[in-house]
Design a protein around this motif. Structure first.
Motif, PDB file in Angstrom:
ATOM      1  N   THR A   1      43.646 -93.871 -67.380  1.00 53.15           N
ATOM      2  CA  THR A   1      42.977 -94.148 -68.656  1.00 53.15           C
ATOM      3  C   THR A   1      43.848 -95.118 -69.455  1.00 53.15           C
ATOM      4  O   THR A   1      44.975 -95.409 -69.052  1.00 53.15           O
ATOM      5  CB  THR A   1      42.780 -92.868 -69.497  1.00 53.15           C
TER       6      THR A   1
ATOM      7  N   PHE B   1      42.134 -88.700 -77.512  1.00 53.02           N
ATOM      8  CA  PHE B   1      41.408 -89.962 -77.676  1.00 53.02           C
ATOM      9  C   PHE B   1      41.892 -90.729 -78.909  1.00 53.02           C
ATOM     10  O   PHE B   1      41.490 -91.866 -79.149  1.00 53.02           O
ATOM     11  CB  PHE B   1      39.886 -89.727 -77.764  1.00 53.02           C
TER      12      PHE B   1
ATOM     13  N   ILE C   1      36.212 -83.314 -70.372  1.00 51.43           N
ATOM     14  CA  ILE C   1      35.232 -84.019 -69.533  1.00 51.43           C
ATOM     15  C   ILE C   1      34.900 -83.164 -68.307  1.00 51.43           C
ATOM     16  O   ILE C   1      35.800 -82.661 -67.633  1.00 51.43           O
ATOM     17  CB  ILE C   1      35.795 -85.387 -69.056  1.00 51.43           C
TER      18      ILE C   1
ATOM     19  N   VAL D   1      26.218 -90.217 -69.136  1.00 53.77           N
ATOM     20  CA  VAL D   1      27.261 -89.487 -69.871  1.00 53.77           C
ATOM     21  C   VAL D   1      26.641 -88.855 -71.114  1.00 53.77           C
ATOM     22  O   VAL D   1      25.886 -89.501 -71.830  1.00 53.77           O
ATOM     23  CB  VAL D   1      28.392 -90.450 -70.303  1.00 53.77           C
TER      24      VAL D   1
ATOM     25  N   ILE E   1      27.766 -86.839 -74.650  1.00 54.27           N
ATOM     26  CA  ILE E   1      28.892 -86.464 -75.532  1.00 54.27           C
ATOM     27  C   ILE E   1      28.410 -85.427 -76.542  1.00 54.27           C
ATOM     28  O   ILE E   1      27.467 -85.682 -77.297  1.00 54.27           O
ATOM     29  CB  ILE E   1      29.440 -87.692 -76.288  1.00 54.27           C
TER      30      ILE E   1
ATOM     31  N   VAL F   1      30.925 -84.585 -71.997  1.00 54.13           N
ATOM     32  CA  VAL F   1      32.167 -84.737 -72.753  1.00 54.13           C
ATOM     33  C   VAL F   1      32.031 -83.933 -74.039  1.00 54.13           C
ATOM     34  O   VAL F   1      31.019 -84.036 -74.729  1.00 54.13           O
ATOM     35  CB  VAL F   1      32.426 -86.226 -73.118  1.00 54.13           C
TER      36      VAL F   1
ATOM     37  N   VAL G   1      35.248 -93.083 -74.999  1.00 55.63           N
ATOM     38  CA  VAL G   1      34.400 -92.820 -73.825  1.00 55.63           C
ATOM     39  C   VAL G   1      33.835 -94.137 -73.287  1.00 55.63           C
ATOM     40  O   VAL G   1      33.848 -94.394 -72.078  1.00 55.63           O
ATOM     41  CB  VAL G   1      33.264 -91.826 -74.174  1.00 55.63           C
TER      42      VAL G   1
ATOM     43  N   ILE H   1      35.236 -94.245 -69.567  1.00 56.50           N
ATOM     44  CA  ILE H   1      34.484 -93.281 -68.747  1.00 56.50           C
ATOM     45  C   ILE H   1      34.179 -93.802 -67.343  1.00 56.50           C
ATOM     46  O   ILE H   1      33.947 -93.018 -66.422  1.00 56.50           O
ATOM     47  CB  ILE H   1      33.191 -92.818 -69.474  1.00 56.50           C
TER      48      ILE H   1
ATOM     49  N   VAL I   1      25.180 -93.856 -72.307  1.00 52.35           N
ATOM     50  CA  VAL I   1      25.807 -92.730 -73.014  1.00 52.35           C
ATOM     51  C   VAL I   1      24.788 -92.123 -73.983  1.00 52.35           C
ATOM     52  O   VAL I   1      24.109 -92.839 -74.719  1.00 52.35           O
ATOM     53  CB  VAL I   1      27.060 -93.195 -73.789  1.00 52.35           C
TER      54      VAL I   1
END
Length: 558
Positions: free
Chosen positions: A27, A53, A103, A117, A119, A156, A191, A195, A205
């Protein structure tokens, strides 16, 4: 028999052994490694817990980028939830260093790639809440495992600041507020940037959340800060228009907090507040009080987002052009107000006590107080129109629940849905009403047998609890949970809840400005589950009739 046993053991171990794994993931902050949880033959979910994050945030400041770390971060333990007051409001718990996310990545025989994804933002009235590990009696309500596994999506969950640390504001640029919303935005941006390394598609997302989390999703859609960062959104029982979601007079609250912590209220106030210990600031938040018909409990929630000219450059109703290309799915539970009304009317919680008509009228008066006696009379006439001369207890109680549901949730949510549909360009709109009877309703249980889906009842079904803890639920609950996971993850995948990897029981019609279609969701769905113009009389009352009346102030009567 022995041969069969050996065969089963071999097959299971093969399934476990050949379940794919991402291993060490790179990451922007450094390397992370999660934990692989087998789900059956050739299926697993890889969980990464506690990835930062953003850096530990400064007191009453926007989040800043995380400096990163050396070596491999073993992402196997949840971080602390954000510092907040306890339920009894006598102490604080949690940490200032709380901007972390979790995650869940599903795998089959091969490592996943390009998955949708989702969230998650938790609720809690912007005062409390968290998605970092067990909530109650070791039950982790917000585990993304079932959604990820069944819907083949990445889930997430995110930590964001709440209470004074998240939402204290002077109403101007000296202390603009909305720090919790900036935290959420920082997580969305993280993200989007990272991601793909976990097998996710940064261009697909979906945000989802419930109550204050649903309102958070709504604010994130309306903010120009998120342009291009997500494609779809789901609001469950909460939007920017809810009366508990936006503070129009934050100055009063910040001065009260300053007084409690010994800060002046002049031009030295902001510097003093920022240098105050974070736990002391948290404890100084306005008390959330036990409600009464004249002062409903929800009116004591005073720390919430504000129009700051930055994250929210204007009133929410004027920002829907920012969401014109976002697919939106939103709805309410048919008795979302039950939890609140049963606290506000003292006799409500006792099945053997009568709820007085006068108490219902006083509750309605509190919700219509800006419109004075005229507003109350019009609203009460509407709610009691089917009572007859001698209303029975069930009718009176149901009406009280309807008033709370309509005012606090249903009408604001529908207003947001209809505005989204009216402003949409490429974005589609879907509306729902969850009407599954409460698990707490019936003989020998605390609720009357007519009680439907109460506030937060949707969470257990969306997060697959009837599958994760099967003994606590029946087959009908597994059916319903399967339906909701199918609709939600199909929507995340394609922007259409009917199309995706999972079969749904009934076609969910798109909500258009012309028809205001919605889907009623429960365990026993059929063709008649689709309807239109949900509670239109009451939507008209709250969204049109009452606002058109002149506002009444106590001074008018002098």
């Amino acid at each position: 028999m022995e041969k069969v046993k050996v065969f089963v053991v071999v097959v299971l171990s093969l399934g476990t052994a050949s379940a794919a794994s991402l291993g060490v993931v790179q990451t922007e902050g450094g390397s992370v490694q999660g934990q692989n949880i087998p789900q059956g033959l050739f299926r697993s979910v890889e969980v990464f817990r506690g990835i930062p994050f953003a850096a530990k945030p400064g007191n009453l400041e926007k989040p800043k980028p995380h400096p990163g770390w050396d070596g491999i971060l073993r992402a196997t333990k949840f971080a602390s939830r954000c510092l907040q007051i306890s339920m009894l409001q006598t102490s604080t718990f949690g940490s200032e260093d709380c901007l972390y996310l979790n995650i869940w990545v599903p795998h089959g025989r091969h490592v996943s790639s390009n998955l949708p994804v989702m969230i998650w933002f938790y609720g809690g009235g912007f005062m409390v809440g968290g998605s970092m590990g067990p909530n109650f009696l070791n039950n982790y309500l917000y585990s993304g495992q079932e959604i990820a596994d069944k819907g083949t999506v990445i889930v997430v969950s995110v930590g964001y600041r709440v209470g004074t640390l998240g939402f204290l504001s002077t109403g101007d640029s000296s202390l603009p507020g909305n720090y919790g919303l900036w935290d959420q935005h920082a997580a969305i941006a993280w993200v989007h940037r990272n991601i793909r390394s976990f097998g996710g598609d940064p261009d697909n997302v979906t945000l989802f959340g419930e109550s204050a989390g649903g309102a958070s999703v709504s604010f994130q859609m309306l903010s120009p800060q998120n342009k291009g960062l997500f494609k779809r959104a789901i609001s469950q029982s909460g939007v920017a228009f809810c009366p508990w979601a936006l503070n129009r007079n934050p100055r009063k609250v910040v001065e009260e907090v300053a007084g409690k912590v010994g800060c002046p209220t002049d031009d030295r106030m902001v510097a003093c507040l920022k240098s105050t210990d974070a736990a002391t600031l948290s404890m100084a938040s306005p008390r959330v009080t036990q409600g009464s018909p004249d002062h409903p409990g929800v009116t004591s929630l005073l720390l919430m987002p504000v129009v700051d000219g930055d994250f929210l450059p204007d009133q929410p109703g004027n920002l829907f052009r920012n969401a014109a290309d976002i697919d939106y799915l939103a709805g309410v539970n048919n008795m979302d107000g039950h939890l609140f009304t049963s606290q506000d009317i003292p006799s409500f919680s006792n099945k053997d006590k009568d709820v007085l008509v006068e108490d219902v009228r006083r509750l309605l008066a509190a919700y219509t107080k800006e419109k004075g006696e005229v507003g109350l009379d019009i609203a009460f006439a509407e709610y009691s129109s089917n009572w007859g001369s001698e209303p029975v207890q069930e009718t009176i109680r149901r009406t009280a629940v309807d008033i709370g549901t309509d005012y606090l949730f249903l009408v604001p949510v529908l207003s947001a849905i209809y505005l989204h549909a009216a402003n949409a360009r490429s974005g589609r709109t879907y509306s729902y009403l969850l009407s599954e009877p409460s698990l707490l309703a019936g003989p020998g249980r605390p609720y009357h047998d007519w009680v439907g889906a109460d506030h937060a009842d949707d969470l257990q079904f969306v997060f697959g609890k009837p599958f994760a803890t099967p003994k606590a639920y029946g087959d009908r609950h597994r059916d319903l949970s399967g339906y909701m996971i199918a609709y939600w993850t199909n929507f995340a995948r394609t922007g259409n809840p009917n199309k995706g990897n999972l079969v749904v029981p009934v076609v969910w019609p798109e909500c258009t400005s012309g028809g205001h279609q919605f889907l009623e969701i429960n365990a026993k769905m059929n063709e008649s589950s689709a309807g239109q113009d949900m509670r239109s009389r009451f939507v008209r009352l709250w969204a049109s009739t009452l606002p058109s009346l002149p506002s009444f102030h106590a001074t008018d009567a002098l």
